[in-house]
Design a protein around this motif. Structure first.
Motif, PDB file in Angstrom:
ATOM      1  N   LYS A 155      -5.584   0.507   4.725  1.00 38.51           N
ATOM      2  CA  LYS A 155      -4.191   0.065   4.630  1.00 38.51           C
ATOM      3  C   LYS A 155      -3.859  -0.345   3.193  1.00 38.51           C
ATOM      4  N   SER A 156      -2.542  -0.311   2.884  1.00 40.55           N
ATOM      5  CA  SER A 156      -2.096  -0.565   1.512  1.00 40.55           C
ATOM      6  C   SER A 156      -0.872  -1.464   1.482  1.00 40.55           C
ATOM      7  N   VAL A 157      -0.648  -2.062   0.323  1.00 39.40           N
ATOM      8  CA  VAL A 157       0.599  -2.752   0.007  1.00 39.40           C
ATOM      9  C   VAL A 157       1.125  -2.117  -1.280  1.00 39.40           C
ATOM     10  N   THR A 158       2.428  -1.792  -1.300  1.00 36.88           N
ATOM     11  CA  THR A 158       3.030  -1.135  -2.460  1.00 36.88           C
ATOM     12  C   THR A 158       4.200  -1.968  -2.976  1.00 36.88           C
ATOM     13  N   VAL A 159       4.228  -2.156  -4.272  1.00 32.73           N
ATOM     14  CA  VAL A 159       5.333  -2.853  -4.930  1.00 32.73           C
ATOM     15  C   VAL A 159       6.013  -1.832  -5.850  1.00 32.73           C
ATOM     16  N   SER A 160       7.295  -1.577  -5.618  1.00 34.27           N
ATOM     17  CA  SER A 160       8.051  -0.567  -6.367  1.00 34.27           C
ATOM     18  C   SER A 160       9.078  -1.221  -7.277  1.00 34.27           C
ATOM     19  N   ASP A 161       9.536  -0.461  -8.276  1.00 35.35           N
ATOM     20  CA  ASP A 161      10.573  -0.898  -9.221  1.00 35.35           C
ATOM     21  C   ASP A 161      10.168  -2.144  -9.992  1.00 35.35           C
ATOM     22  N   ILE A 162       8.915  -2.161 -10.424  1.00 32.97           N
ATOM     23  CA  ILE A 162       8.418  -3.265 -11.254  1.00 32.97           C
ATOM     24  C   ILE A 162       8.833  -2.996 -12.703  1.00 32.97           C
ATOM     25  N   PRO A 163       9.456  -3.955 -13.372  1.00 31.49           N
ATOM     26  CA  PRO A 163       9.896  -3.722 -14.755  1.00 31.49           C
ATOM     27  C   PRO A 163       8.729  -3.423 -15.693  1.00 31.49           C
ATOM     28  N   GLU A 164       9.000  -2.565 -16.662  1.00 28.94           N
ATOM     29  CA  GLU A 164       8.005  -2.247 -17.674  1.00 28.94           C
ATOM     30  C   GLU A 164       7.600  -3.519 -18.415  1.00 28.94           C
ATOM     31  N   GLY A 165       6.301  -3.641 -18.702  1.00 24.59           N
ATOM     32  CA  GLY A 165       5.802  -4.803 -19.429  1.00 24.59           C
ATOM     33  C   GLY A 165       5.192  -5.866 -18.557  1.00 24.59           C
ATOM     34  N   VAL A 166       5.431  -5.790 -17.246  1.00 29.30           N
ATOM     35  CA  VAL A 166       4.827  -6.748 -16.313  1.00 29.30           C
ATOM     36  C   VAL A 166       3.343  -6.423 -16.156  1.00 29.30           C
ATOM     37  N   THR A 167       2.498  -7.441 -16.143  1.00 24.71           N
ATOM     38  CA  THR A 167       1.068  -7.251 -15.916  1.00 24.71           C
ATOM     39  C   THR A 167       0.682  -7.857 -14.573  1.00 24.71           C
ATOM     40  N   TYR A 168      -0.515  -7.513 -14.092  1.00 27.26           N
ATOM     41  CA  TYR A 168      -0.901  -7.955 -12.752  1.00 27.26           C
ATOM     42  C   TYR A 168      -2.412  -8.131 -12.633  1.00 27.26           C
ATOM     43  N   VAL A 169      -2.804  -8.970 -11.677  1.00 30.79           N
ATOM     44  CA  VAL A 169      -4.206  -9.178 -11.322  1.00 30.79           C
ATOM     45  C   VAL A 169      -4.296  -9.197  -9.800  1.00 30.79           C
ATOM     46  N   VAL A 170      -5.306  -8.525  -9.249  1.00 32.93           N
ATOM     47  CA  VAL A 170      -5.501  -8.454  -7.802  1.00 32.93           C
ATOM     48  C   VAL A 170      -6.755  -9.244  -7.429  1.00 32.93           C
ATOM     49  N   THR A 171      -6.646 -10.079  -6.410  1.00 35.18           N
ATOM     50  CA  THR A 171      -7.788 -10.848  -5.925  1.00 35.18           C
ATOM     51  C   THR A 171      -7.842 -10.764  -4.403  1.00 35.18           C
ATOM     52  N   GLU A 172      -9.019 -11.083  -3.863  1.00 34.04           N
ATOM     53  CA  GLU A 172      -9.172 -11.147  -2.404  1.00 34.04           C
ATOM     54  C   GLU A 172      -9.630 -12.542  -2.018  1.00 34.04           C
TER      55      GLU A 172
ATOM     56  N   ALA B 233     -18.691  -8.196   2.698  1.00 37.53           N
ATOM     57  CA  ALA B 233     -18.707  -8.776   1.355  1.00 37.53           C
ATOM     58  C   ALA B 233     -17.812  -7.971   0.413  1.00 37.53           C
ATOM     59  N   LEU B 234     -17.071  -8.705  -0.447  1.00 34.45           N
ATOM     60  CA  LEU B 234     -16.283  -8.033  -1.475  1.00 34.45           C
ATOM     61  C   LEU B 234     -17.241  -7.363  -2.452  1.00 34.45           C
ATOM     62  N   ASP B 235     -17.047  -6.063  -2.640  1.00 29.69           N
ATOM     63  CA  ASP B 235     -17.929  -5.294  -3.515  1.00 29.69           C
ATOM     64  C   ASP B 235     -17.311  -5.136  -4.897  1.00 29.69           C
ATOM     65  N   THR B 236     -16.204  -4.390  -4.979  1.00 30.11           N
ATOM     66  CA  THR B 236     -15.558  -4.155  -6.273  1.00 30.11           C
ATOM     67  C   THR B 236     -14.037  -4.145  -6.113  1.00 30.11           C
ATOM     68  N   ILE B 237     -13.340  -4.474  -7.207  1.00 30.81           N
ATOM     69  CA  ILE B 237     -11.896  -4.270  -7.318  1.00 30.81           C
ATOM     70  C   ILE B 237     -11.715  -3.307  -8.484  1.00 30.81           C
ATOM     71  N   VAL B 238     -11.243  -2.095  -8.169  1.00 31.63           N
ATOM     72  CA  VAL B 238     -11.184  -1.028  -9.167  1.00 31.63           C
ATOM     73  C   VAL B 238      -9.730  -0.777  -9.558  1.00 31.63           C
ATOM     74  N   TYR B 239      -9.431  -0.966 -10.845  1.00 34.80           N
ATOM     75  CA  TYR B 239      -8.082  -0.755 -11.368  1.00 34.80           C
ATOM     76  C   TYR B 239      -7.959   0.675 -11.899  1.00 34.80           C
ATOM     77  N   GLY B 240      -6.981   1.422 -11.365  1.00 35.12           N
ATOM     78  CA  GLY B 240      -6.729   2.760 -11.885  1.00 35.12           C
ATOM     79  C   GLY B 240      -6.245   2.731 -13.317  1.00 35.12           C
ATOM     80  N   ASP B 241      -5.482   1.695 -13.660  1.00 31.41           N
ATOM     81  CA  ASP B 241      -5.008   1.477 -15.022  1.00 31.41           C
ATOM     82  C   ASP B 241      -5.691   0.217 -15.532  1.00 31.41           C
ATOM     83  N   THR B 242      -6.666   0.388 -16.402  1.00 29.51           N
ATOM     84  CA  THR B 242      -7.453  -0.759 -16.842  1.00 29.51           C
ATOM     85  C   THR B 242      -6.652  -1.744 -17.685  1.00 29.51           C
ATOM     86  N   SER B 243      -5.473  -1.316 -18.171  1.00 32.66           N
ATOM     87  CA  SER B 243      -4.630  -2.251 -18.929  1.00 32.66           C
ATOM     88  C   SER B 243      -3.959  -3.260 -18.011  1.00 32.66           C
TER      89      SER B 243
END
Length: 276
Positions: free
Chosen positions: A203-220, A229-239
């Motif tokens: 399952k997924s959660v999607t956030v659309s229409d995010i303004p350019e320049g906004v940064t994010y961090v994902v946690t569980e 057990a939490l194994d890895t959090i993999v960012y497609g965009d490492t920035s």
């Protein structure tokens, strides 16, 4: 004999006329965003006769939230031909997608440039500042936005639950002048600059229409079952930053470990009753 000496009087003062400019902007930009927009009026010889900018020379038109007008019309010469060039149209965080203009109440023209070229120029008749020749510009902007999708993945030993939900949080950092007021969240809930979701395997959660320049961090958060057990959090965009047109992805991966079988001791006692 007679001699006639003829003098011709010419009025050295040209007949005045006035040009006014009206600017309308669309796409959610603010007065602060467009303060650098500049207009230059040229005559038929391509000589600049006036330059004005939004910050110093325009005011918001009464009763309008997106239209601005010159505070003081530009004085020119009646009967001469003029055209207008708009510059400094780039706005951080927005794309300019359309420009329209009209000349003194005429039909609206659409162009992909921001220039009323010389061939568009029109002669300006004598008028007064209160009845100036009006050039209207309309610029339509579109915010530079992207999206982010976070997906939960479970793997490991056989027998894991595909319905067990895990608490996932996306925390956004929003630059000054930006906001998340226009975003759309599918599969989660936005509260301030934080999106929370409960995600099962796949399952997924999607956030659309995010303004350019906004940064994010994902946690569980804490796993609902210690065997996942939490194994890895993999960012497609490492920035971890949104750019225009982005479709960023993050995978939150958990590993299921099947608990070991419990082993114990069994004691069997023989009891005999009765008489010989």
């Amino acid at each position: 004999d007679t001699v006639d000496v003829n003098n011709k009087y010419t009025n050295a003062t040209p007949t005045p006329a006035y040009i006014t400019l009206t600017k309308t902007v669309g796409g959610g930009v603010t007065a602060a965003d467009i303060k650098g927009l500049t207009f230059t009026v040229y005559d038929s010889n391509d000589t600049a006769v006036a330059t004005v900018n939004m910050e110093d020379h325009f005011q918001q038109k009464t009763g309008s939230t997106d239209t601005y007008e010159l505070k003081t019309p530009i004085k020119v010469t009646a009967g001469e031909t003029y055209y207008v060039v708009e510059s400094n149209t780039a706005i951080t965080g927005y794309n300019l997608v359309e420009v329209k203009y009209s000349l003194n109440g005429g039909s609206t023209e659409t162009t992909i440039t921001t220039t009323l070229k010389a061939e568009d120029a029109k002669p300006v008749a004598a008028n007064t500042a209160d009845n100036a020749y009006e050039v209207k510009f309309t610029n339509v902007y579109e915010a530079k936005v992207g999206s982010l999708t976070v997906t939960k993945n479970v793997s490991g030993d056989t027998g894991y639950s595909q319905s067990l939900e895990f608490p996932v949080t996306i925390t956004f950092t929003v630059p000054t002048g930006k906001s998340l007021s226009g975003v759309t969240v599918t599969g989660g809930t936005l509260n301030g600059n934080v999106v929370t979701a409960s995600l099962a395997d796949g399952k997924s959660v999607t956030v659309s229409d995010i303004p350019e320049g906004v940064t994010y961090v994902v946690t569980e958060g804490t796993s609902p079952d210690a065997n996942y057990a939490l194994d890895t959090i993999v960012y497609g965009d490492t920035s971890k930053a949104i750019s225009d047109g982005d479709t960023d992805t993050v995978d939150v991966n958990n590993t299921y470990t099947k608990p070991a079988d419990k082993i114990g001791d069994l004691e069997v006692t023989k009891v005999v009753t009765g008489t010989n």
